[in-house]
Write a protein that holds these residues in place. Sequence first.
Motif, short mmCIF file in Angstrom:
data_model
loop_
_atom_site.label_atom_id
_atom_site.label_comp_id
_atom_site.label_asym_id
_atom_site.label_seq_id
_atom_site.Cartn_x
_atom_site.Cartn_y
_atom_site.Cartn_z
N TYR A 8 0.83 -1.19 0.00
CA TYR A 8 0.00 0.00 0.00
C TYR A 8 0.87 1.25 0.00
O TYR A 8 1.75 1.40 0.81
CB TYR A 8 -0.90 -0.03 1.24
CG TYR A 8 -1.77 1.17 1.34
CD1 TYR A 8 -2.83 1.34 0.47
CD2 TYR A 8 -1.54 2.14 2.30
CE1 TYR A 8 -3.65 2.44 0.57
CE2 TYR A 8 -2.34 3.23 2.40
CZ TYR A 8 -3.41 3.39 1.53
OH TYR A 8 -4.21 4.49 1.62
N ARG A 119 -8.30 -0.10 1.13
CA ARG A 119 -7.89 -1.49 1.33
C ARG A 119 -9.07 -2.43 1.37
O ARG A 119 -9.14 -3.34 2.20
CB ARG A 119 -7.06 -1.62 2.60
CG ARG A 119 -5.78 -0.85 2.55
CD ARG A 119 -5.02 -1.05 3.82
NE ARG A 119 -3.72 -0.38 3.72
CZ ARG A 119 -2.72 -0.66 4.49
NH1 ARG A 119 -2.83 -1.56 5.43
NH2 ARG A 119 -1.58 -0.02 4.36
N SER A 121 -11.73 -5.37 -0.01
CA SER A 121 -11.62 -6.64 -0.73
C SER A 121 -13.02 -7.24 -0.82
O SER A 121 -13.98 -6.69 -0.29
CB SER A 121 -10.67 -7.59 -0.01
OG SER A 121 -11.22 -7.99 1.22
N HIS A 127 -7.00 -7.42 2.84
CA HIS A 127 -6.50 -6.17 2.29
C HIS A 127 -5.72 -6.45 1.02
O HIS A 127 -5.31 -7.56 0.76
CB HIS A 127 -5.60 -5.44 3.27
CG HIS A 127 -6.28 -5.14 4.58
ND1 HIS A 127 -7.34 -4.30 4.69
CD2 HIS A 127 -6.04 -5.61 5.83
CE1 HIS A 127 -7.72 -4.23 5.95
NE2 HIS A 127 -6.94 -5.02 6.66
N TYR A 128 -5.48 -5.37 0.25
CA TYR A 128 -4.59 -5.46 -0.90
C TYR A 128 -3.17 -5.56 -0.37
O TYR A 128 -2.54 -4.58 -0.06
CB TYR A 128 -4.68 -4.21 -1.77
CG TYR A 128 -5.87 -4.18 -2.68
CD1 TYR A 128 -6.13 -5.23 -3.54
CD2 TYR A 128 -6.72 -3.10 -2.70
CE1 TYR A 128 -7.22 -5.19 -4.40
CE2 TYR A 128 -7.80 -3.04 -3.56
CZ TYR A 128 -8.03 -4.10 -4.39
OH TYR A 128 -9.08 -4.06 -5.26
N ASP A 129 -2.65 -6.72 -0.21
CA ASP A 129 -1.27 -6.87 0.26
C ASP A 129 -0.51 -7.82 -0.64
O ASP A 129 -1.00 -8.70 -1.23
CB ASP A 129 -1.23 -7.44 1.68
CG ASP A 129 -1.71 -6.39 2.68
OD1 ASP A 129 -1.46 -5.21 2.48
OD2 ASP A 129 -2.35 -6.79 3.66
#
Length: 129
Positions: A8, A119, A121, A127-129
Motif C-alpha cells: 500500500y 484497502r 476486498s 486487504h490489498y497486500d
Amino acid sequence: MGDAGGGYRRSVTPLTAALTCTCPSCGKGPLFDGFLSVADRCPACGFDLGKADSGDGPAVFIIFILGALVVPAALLLEAYAAPPYWVHLALWPLVILAGSIALLRPLKALLIALQFKHRASDSGSQHYD
C-alpha cells in the motif's frame, strides 16, 4: 509504506488515478488492458491489479448521473422549444450512449482506486497486500 510487488502506497489520489486511468498504486502504469479489461499487473510497479473488481458500481453511477442530467434537459427542451417527438427520439439516445461510453472507464477506475485506498476486498476482511 509498501513494496513494489503490491504494498500500500499513497502516491496518487483516487481522482487522479481515475481521470488518467492509471495504476492506483504508482499512478504511472495503465490500469486497463483493453477498453474495460483491468490489467493483471501494473507494468510500472508490479502491483497486482487482478484482485480489483468494481462490479456493477460504475453502471449504477452512470444511470444515476445521466438520469439526473438527461431527464431535466429533455423536459426543458420540451418546455421551451416543443420540438417534434422524433427530435427527442434522435437526440437523447445518442446523448445517453455517448455519456455512458465516456463515463464508464473513469468511473470504473475511480471505484478500483477507492478500493485500493481503503484497502477493500471481496470479503471485507482482507486487504490489498
